[in-house]
Each structure stands twice: as C-alpha cells, then as structure tokens.
Design a protein around this motif. Sequence first.
Motif, mmCIF file in Angstrom:
data_model
loop_
_atom_site.group_PDB
_atom_site.id
_atom_site.type_symbol
_atom_site.label_atom_id
_atom_site.label_comp_id
_atom_site.label_asym_id
_atom_site.label_seq_id
_atom_site.Cartn_x
_atom_site.Cartn_y
_atom_site.Cartn_z
ATOM 1 N N GLY A 188 0.720 -1.018 -0.029
ATOM 2 C CA GLY A 188 -0.010 0.022 -0.032
ATOM 3 C C GLY A 188 0.837 1.253 -0.054
ATOM 4 O O GLY A 188 0.286 2.010 0.461
ATOM 5 N N LEU A 189 2.037 1.082 -0.243
ATOM 6 C CA LEU A 189 2.794 2.376 -0.428
ATOM 7 C C LEU A 189 2.604 3.040 -1.648
ATOM 8 O O LEU A 189 3.166 4.296 -1.712
ATOM 9 N N VAL A 190 2.443 2.371 -2.935
ATOM 10 C CA VAL A 190 2.124 3.180 -3.919
ATOM 11 C C VAL A 190 0.790 2.395 -4.428
ATOM 12 O O VAL A 190 0.328 1.367 -4.004
ATOM 13 N N ARG A 191 0.103 3.114 -5.567
ATOM 14 C CA ARG A 191 -0.916 2.481 -6.115
ATOM 15 C C ARG A 191 -0.939 2.657 -7.886
ATOM 16 O O ARG A 191 -0.149 3.361 -8.236
ATOM 17 N N GLU A 192 -1.186 1.355 -8.536
ATOM 18 C CA GLU A 192 -1.064 1.468 -9.789
ATOM 19 C C GLU A 192 -2.260 2.307 -10.315
ATOM 20 O O GLU A 192 -3.440 2.114 -9.930
ATOM 21 N N LEU A 193 -1.989 3.016 -11.397
ATOM 22 C CA LEU A 193 -3.079 3.520 -12.208
ATOM 23 C C LEU A 193 -2.902 3.145 -13.649
ATOM 24 O O LEU A 193 -1.856 2.743 -14.353
ATOM 25 N N ALA A 194 -4.150 3.037 -14.445
ATOM 26 C CA ALA A 194 -4.279 2.486 -15.642
ATOM 27 C C ALA A 194 -4.938 3.593 -16.647
ATOM 28 O O ALA A 194 -6.028 4.139 -16.092
ATOM 29 N N PHE A 195 -4.392 3.982 -17.635
ATOM 30 C CA PHE A 195 -5.207 4.775 -18.817
ATOM 31 C C PHE A 195 -4.911 4.099 -19.888
ATOM 32 O O PHE A 195 -3.805 3.649 -20.110
ATOM 33 N N GLU A 196 -5.776 4.377 -20.954
ATOM 34 C CA GLU A 196 -5.699 3.693 -22.478
ATOM 35 C C GLU A 196 -4.469 4.502 -22.861
ATOM 36 O O GLU A 196 -4.299 5.632 -22.522
ATOM 37 N N GLY A 197 -3.819 3.811 -23.654
ATOM 38 C CA GLY A 197 -2.669 4.541 -24.335
ATOM 39 C C GLY A 197 -1.351 4.841 -23.393
ATOM 40 O O GLY A 197 -0.545 5.554 -23.958
ATOM 41 N N MET A 198 -1.620 4.485 -22.351
ATOM 42 C CA MET A 198 -0.343 4.564 -21.656
ATOM 43 C C MET A 198 0.076 3.292 -20.686
ATOM 44 O O MET A 198 -0.891 2.379 -20.400
ATOM 45 N N ARG A 199 1.193 3.125 -20.436
ATOM 46 C CA ARG A 199 1.493 1.776 -19.716
ATOM 47 C C ARG A 199 1.219 2.073 -18.061
ATOM 48 O O ARG A 199 1.089 3.055 -17.781
ATOM 49 N N SER A 200 1.459 0.935 -17.426
ATOM 50 C CA SER A 200 1.057 1.108 -15.868
ATOM 51 C C SER A 200 1.977 2.466 -15.387
ATOM 52 O O SER A 200 3.044 2.780 -15.666
ATOM 53 N N VAL A 201 1.162 3.168 -14.514
ATOM 54 C CA VAL A 201 1.719 4.348 -13.830
ATOM 55 C C VAL A 201 1.534 4.135 -12.384
ATOM 56 O O VAL A 201 0.339 3.449 -11.798
ATOM 57 N N PHE A 202 2.652 4.534 -11.589
ATOM 58 C CA PHE A 202 2.346 4.312 -10.044
ATOM 59 C C PHE A 202 2.207 5.643 -9.488
ATOM 60 O O PHE A 202 3.073 6.579 -9.832
#
Lengths: 156, 156
Positions: free
Chosen positions: A88-102
């Motif tokens: 729980g120190l970071v969270r993963e975000l997902a958007f189309e056209g982008m690779r995994s972002v933390f």
Amino acid sequence: MHSDISSSSQSSAPALEPTECSRRACLTAILRMAGMRPTRQRLDLADRLIGRDRHVTAEELYVETAAAGHELSLATVYNTLRQFQSSGLVRELAFEGMRSVFDTDTSRHHHFYLTEESRIIDIPAHTLAVTDLPGIPEGYEVNRVEVVVRLRRKEH
Amino acid sequence: MHSDISSSSQSSAPALEPTECSRRACLTAILRMAGMRPTRQRLDLADRLIGRDRHVTAEELYVETAAAGHELSLATVYNTLRQFQSSGLVRELAFEGMRSVFDTDTSRHHHFYLTEESRIIDIPAHTLAVTDLPGIPEGYEVNRVEVVVRLRRKEH
DNA sequence: TTGTTTGCAAACCCTTTGCACGTGC
DNA sequence: GCACGTGCAAAGGGTTTGCAAACAA
C-alpha cells in the motif's frame, strides 16, 4: 501523508543536511514495518516515491535512479514497485494509451487525464463530490470511488 | 444507441429472419458512413459490437467470432477495433491488471470494477452525479467525466 | 482494374521469471 | 551462515507492422 520531510528535495547539495539522514531512517522504518529488508535498492526507490506526489512508470523511475548514479536493474524496479504496491505504499493507475503508472499518493483523490499528451494531474478529493451512488451488486462493498476527468486542448 | 434491432441475437436459426437482413444493411451503412468498406470481417465484428452492451477484449472477440465459423485473424480484430475506435463506434477502457477492453456503449456512463475478478459492470449515467468539478488547467476543456467504483467482495 | 483489406509471421514493447550471485541480519 | 534480494537474460503475453495475396468497387 508524511509531510514534515519535504523541503530538501530541491537541494543539489550532496546530502549533508540532517533532514536527509532522518529521512533515510524513516524510510528504513517504513520498509521494515512493511516486512521488507531495507536494501540499498529499495531505499533508493522509496526515497524517490514515499512522501512525494508523483506519477511514474517503472521505466522513468529506472532511468532517473540510474542517472543519479544508483545502479539497479529494471527488473528490480518492477519487482520493488509490486512489493510497494502490495504494502500500500504506491498505487497502480491505468489509462488507455499508457503503460502502468504508479501513483505515490495513496490517499483518496482523483485525476485529470490530458489525453493528447498522456499526462496525469491530481485532483484533491475535497474539490469534487460524487453523489447518488447507485445500488451495488449483492455481496460486494465499495473499495474506492475514482473519478477521471478527461481533458483535451481547447480548439479555437 | 440504436435500439430497434436487438431481439434476434439469441436465435440459433441460420439467419433467415428479415431482422437479420435489415441489421446487415444497417451495419453496412454505418461502416460506409464511417468511411470503411463493409468487408465480411468488419461486418462480422460490427454485428457483435454495434448496438449491444458489451465489454470485450480483442482476444475474446477473436475466439468468439472464430468459434461461430467466421474465419478471421487476430491481427484483423485488433486493426478493426482500432478503426472502430477512431470512428467512435467503440471506446477503449483501461483498468490495472487487465488488458485493453473495448466498450460498445460509447454514450456517457460509468463503471463498477470488481477488482478480484477483473469484471466490469456498467453504471448508467443518470444514477450518479459528479458535482463541484474543480477548475481545469488553462487552455483545456472537459472531454468526459468518468467514474470508476471499485468493488471488493464483502468480508464477514 | 485499382486501391483497400486481410492474413501471416515477425517485430515490438512492457513485464515477469529462473537462476546464479550478492547481501542484510 | 542462511535466507532473502538482486541482476541478468530469457521467456512471456499483448499488440502492431510489413508485405504478398485476396478482395470490394
């Protein structure tokens, strides 16, 4: 969010201030609490993530850390990010056209997504409200409500 | 949403009803309007997407179409989905832990995301309201506001 | 016929994994 | 010393692309 250790990140001096020292100690403690050995690599990555407001990809973090002279492998960055995520120190975000972002901000908040340039900007939780939540499926409970406001460049 | 052509999809009869015929004609017209030649593959895919409420991956669509006896390649499914996307016939969704999903409902609505089972459920736009939108960056305009309600299985 | 579209296979990119070596405790 | 962590390179999975053959108009 830990906020008392924030002002030294702009400094280009070679880490002599006491702030940096206590930050290391603090990071070490955080890693230990999360059940992880405070290795050099994990400390280097934690230092770039914890208590800062950032949206980074594994690649960006790797390049940045390597450029700073701290050797580590891309695989370790991925593995460490996953471990941080589990804790729980970071969270993963997902958007189309982008690779995994933390996202280093794990508190409740929302995002602007600038679609044309694949850029993410935070929206503080309190500047936006979601009302009239619909009934949720039987046997489930709400974990988190996230709003994405997709922006595009104004035409004219 | 085109809603008048909906009831025949459950039928296992070999496409003799007039409904099927007019649906084909309708799909052909839609493809033409979008500037695409109505090839067999595009029509087969359009038939499984347009006017239906679905969330599919390219792979699922490929397997399903192939199983129905309509030969086509996975590459064509990807390429066609991208073309449909450019024409606004489908929208791409992104969730962590899931590959690209295409949503055949392009109207304004929101989603439940069942994180444990990577399942998506629609939330009609009118059952939820976002208020107090914060000021947006200079030079940008809102394209779309999307809410994701993350659900997890209830403990107890 | 002519310009598109398709299929195939290879290329690409991001991410994970297996295993030998290194390191914290 | 022992278990855990790291680096490397290779494998893996999803997606795109280049090119020759097939096709719609």
